[in-house]
Design a protein around this motif. Structure first.
Motif: not given
Ligand code: DC
Length: 243
Positions: A56, A79-81, A95-97
């Protein structure tokens, strides 16, 4: 499925926490994955999470060969999922889907991951997620600070080592199997540099927990290493060993 010699334990359905730490490319993830499969536990590759944050950071230009913008990255952490999902019987990091399992193993991420992992706020962000994942036990997590920081009360702690030559050889084979080009010199430089940063950083440096059991797997096959680790699990659980 439980192997016979841990079956009594499995019948009781107690779930312990197994922490596996050690230097880069010692085979920690391989062992953790195999142990989790044998015990029907959840495997968590904590290094993948640091790699996800690093990917990211690269994509958002918080890190480059010439600079690391810590503030920018710290401000973007929410903002990092990150999530592990099963893909073809393997656990991939999303990472973010987006499935980034292959991307996080490539050279740019390997080159920048140690400086990113040295940032206190990044560690706090990931350690709290790791603790949440392991709160019910039944977990095998590998990394650098699992037995010392993430799960200091883990019932079984293993510290894995191997010679640098063996580690370079294994990492090259792993990269080749994923279709990622690299040379022995590149791999050796990366491992040496990461080990140095990981073990000398101020925040949660890599070190052996006092109650960890050391396994030098330089001369062990994968299956010998797994057998040894299962024996240690069994000893911890104080259940009968098959002779
Ligand atoms: O296990 P790995 O080589 O994929 O880990 C990548 C980097 O992430 C490693 O150089 C150090 C960092 N890391 C860490 O600081 N703490 C962890 N628990 C796991 C990995």
């Amino acid at each position: 499925m439980c192997p016979f010699f841990v079956s009594l334990y499995c019948m009781e359905n107690k779930k312990i926490t197994i922490a596996i730490d050690g230097y880069s490319a010692c085979g920690k993830s391989t062992l953790a994955k195999e142990l989790a499969r044998e015990l029907d536990y959840t495997f968590i590759d904590s290094g993948a999470m640091y790699r996800g944050v690093t990917l990211y950071a690269i994509r958002t230009e918080s890190v480059s060969p010439t600079h690391l913008d810590k503030e920018k990255l710290i401000n973007a952490l929410n903002d990092i999922q990150l999530e592990f999902r099963k893909v073809d019987h393997e656990r991939h990091l999303f990472l973010n889907n987006e499935d980034v399992e292959l991307e996080i193993r490539k050279k740019p991420v390997s080159d920048f991951v140690s400086p990113v992992a040295a940032i206190k706020e990044v560690r706090e962000f990931l350690v709290s997620q790791q603790r949440e994942m392991g709160k019910n036990g039944g977990i095998v997590m590998d990394g650098r600070d699992i037995g010392t920081v993430v799960f200091p009360n883990a019932e079984l702690k293993l510290f894995i080592t191997a010679s640098i030559e063996i580690r370079v050889h294994r990492r090259l084979l792993e990269l080749q199997s994923k279709g990622i080009d690299s040379t022995a010199d590149e791999v050796k430089d990366n491992l040496t540099q990461r080990d140095y940063i990981d073990s000398t950083r101020a925040e949660s440096p890599l070190r052996q927990a006092e109650d960890a059991i050391v396994i030098d797997n330089s001369q062990l096959t994968r299956s010998e290493q797994l057998t040894l680790a299962l024996k240690l699990v069994n000893e911890k659980l104080n259940s009968p060993i098959r002779t």
